[in-house]
Design an enzyme around this catalytic site. Structure first.
Site, PDB file in Angstrom:
ATOM      1  N   ASP A  42      26.096 134.402  40.080  1.00  0.00           N
ATOM      2  CA  ASP A  42      26.033 133.722  38.780  1.00  0.00           C
ATOM      3  C   ASP A  42      24.655 133.112  38.520  1.00  0.00           C
ATOM      4  O   ASP A  42      24.522 131.910  38.269  1.00  0.00           O
ATOM      5  CB  ASP A  42      27.086 132.606  38.688  1.00  0.00           C
ATOM      6  CG  ASP A  42      28.488 133.076  38.978  1.00  0.00           C
ATOM      7  OD1 ASP A  42      28.817 134.202  38.586  1.00  0.00           O
ATOM      8  OD2 ASP A  42      29.263 132.316  39.601  1.00  0.00           O
ATOM      9  N   GLU A 209      35.001 136.097  30.697  1.00  0.00           N
ATOM     10  CA  GLU A 209      34.470 134.804  31.116  1.00  0.00           C
ATOM     11  C   GLU A 209      32.945 134.843  31.138  1.00  0.00           C
ATOM     12  O   GLU A 209      32.319 135.832  30.756  1.00  0.00           O
ATOM     13  CB  GLU A 209      35.005 134.452  32.513  1.00  0.00           C
ATOM     14  CG  GLU A 209      34.685 135.496  33.564  1.00  0.00           C
ATOM     15  CD  GLU A 209      35.418 135.259  34.875  1.00  0.00           C
ATOM     16  OE1 GLU A 209      36.240 134.331  34.945  1.00  0.00           O
ATOM     17  OE2 GLU A 209      35.169 136.009  35.832  1.00  0.00           O
TER      18      GLU A 209
END
Length: 322
Positions: A42, A209
């Site tokens: 991420d 997401e």
């Protein structure tokens, strides 16, 4: 790091057993070569005013990497020496996920999420720094939170400032991607601000997401990660995109299908050794827009690594990874 619930895990496990077109597709670009400390999850990247680049990520107490040229990366420890005490309200380990870094008002802002696997008892926090470098951050507590009674999940923050207002996109499963306006002075959610709905899927577990929103021309572009994260070589993550003339939507793909109805152009998917491309962010450097993401290296036991590609824009205004 993205945390689906039990239903999501069961559904994703079935999907992982099926062949996907992404596995056979050879049209997606490989990430550009990088050296040094490649392990990351991420990533959020920014060019520092002092020179060079910093990438923050899930792992550690918000893991940090530094680079002078976007090619060679070195481990730089963590954003924080220790987790702020309030993080433990949301998990037992004080483990933060999916940070987002930006610069405004003369300082750097680092947003991040704290939660636990399969729960939307979650919160987004914020810290500031004069330099953006690890070890210089001051935490300011919660920005926004969600509870088990909510239909959204307050993780995966992404900031955009536009037209004099500050907005935060967020969301994971639990009906997808949301957005809330922030107070420009505090960086926290405005009291009573409505929660806008930007993207979802028609089928449970609503596996979308990790939003990121950028403006190009007259449009806002919503990038998001679809399908299953965090399963190494069994991950099915892929990056899709839609656009809108308003930051709060509605967002549609190039066919006109709304992202609230499962739309989204496929920008990047797994191919060859590069499995489960996602957890993306977009940043500006060297006169170009860049896409940062993680992939799971099928030739290294599924280790998550840093992917970087330049973003190019078509004549009709759609992004292409190169």
């Amino acid at each position: 790091m993205k945390r689906p619930g039990l239903a999501a895990l069961l559904a994703a496990a079935v999907v992982a057993l099926l062949p996907t077109t992404a596995e056979a597709d050879v049209t997606y670009p490989d990430p550009l070569p990088v050296t040094g400390r490649q392990i990351i999850h991420d990533p959020t990247v920014i060019r520092l005013k002092s020179g060079g680049y910093v990438a923050y990520s899930t792992g550690g107490v918000i893991g940090a990497r530094l680079s002078k040229d976007l090619k060679h990366w070195q481990d730089a420890g963590n954003a924080f020496a220790e987790p702020p005490s309030w993080w433990y309200e949301y998990n037992d380990t004080g483990d933060p996920w999916a940070p987002d870094i930006s610069y405004r008002s003369g300082k750097y802002w680092l947003y991040y999420a704290v939660s636990s696997w399969g729960s939307n008892h979650s919160a987004i926090g914020v810290a500031t720094s004069p330099s953006g470098r690890p070890g210089t951050w001051t935490d300011h507590g919660k920005v926004f939170a969600s509870e088990r009674t909510d239909s959204w999940n307050a993780i995966d923050p992404a900031l955009i400032k536009t037209d004099g207002k500050l907005w935060m996109a967020f969301g994971s499963y639990w009906t997808g991607i949301r957005m809330v306006e922030l107070d420009r002075s505090t960086g926290k959610a405005r009291e009573g601000a409505p929660v806008h709905h930007l993207a979802t899927r028609p089928d449970a577990p609503y596996a979308v997401e990790g939003p990121d929103i950028v403006k190009h021309g007259r449009h806002y572009y919503l990038f998001a990660s679809y399908d299953q994260c965090c399963s190494g070589v069994n991950s099915t993550y892929k990056i899709r995109v839609g656009r809108s003339t308003s930051v709060t939507g509605p967002y549609v793909d190039s066919t006109g299908k709304p992202l609230l109805e499962g739309g989204g152009d496929l920008l990047l998917a797994g191919h060859g050794r590069y499995v489960g491309t996602g957890g993306q962010s977009v940043f500006r450097a060297k006169g170009h827009d860049w896409l940062a993401y993680h992939y799971y290296d099928a030739e290294d036991e599924g280790t998550p690594k840093l992917g970087l590609n330049k973003l190019h824009w078509t004549a009709d205004g759609w992004p292409i990874a190169r």
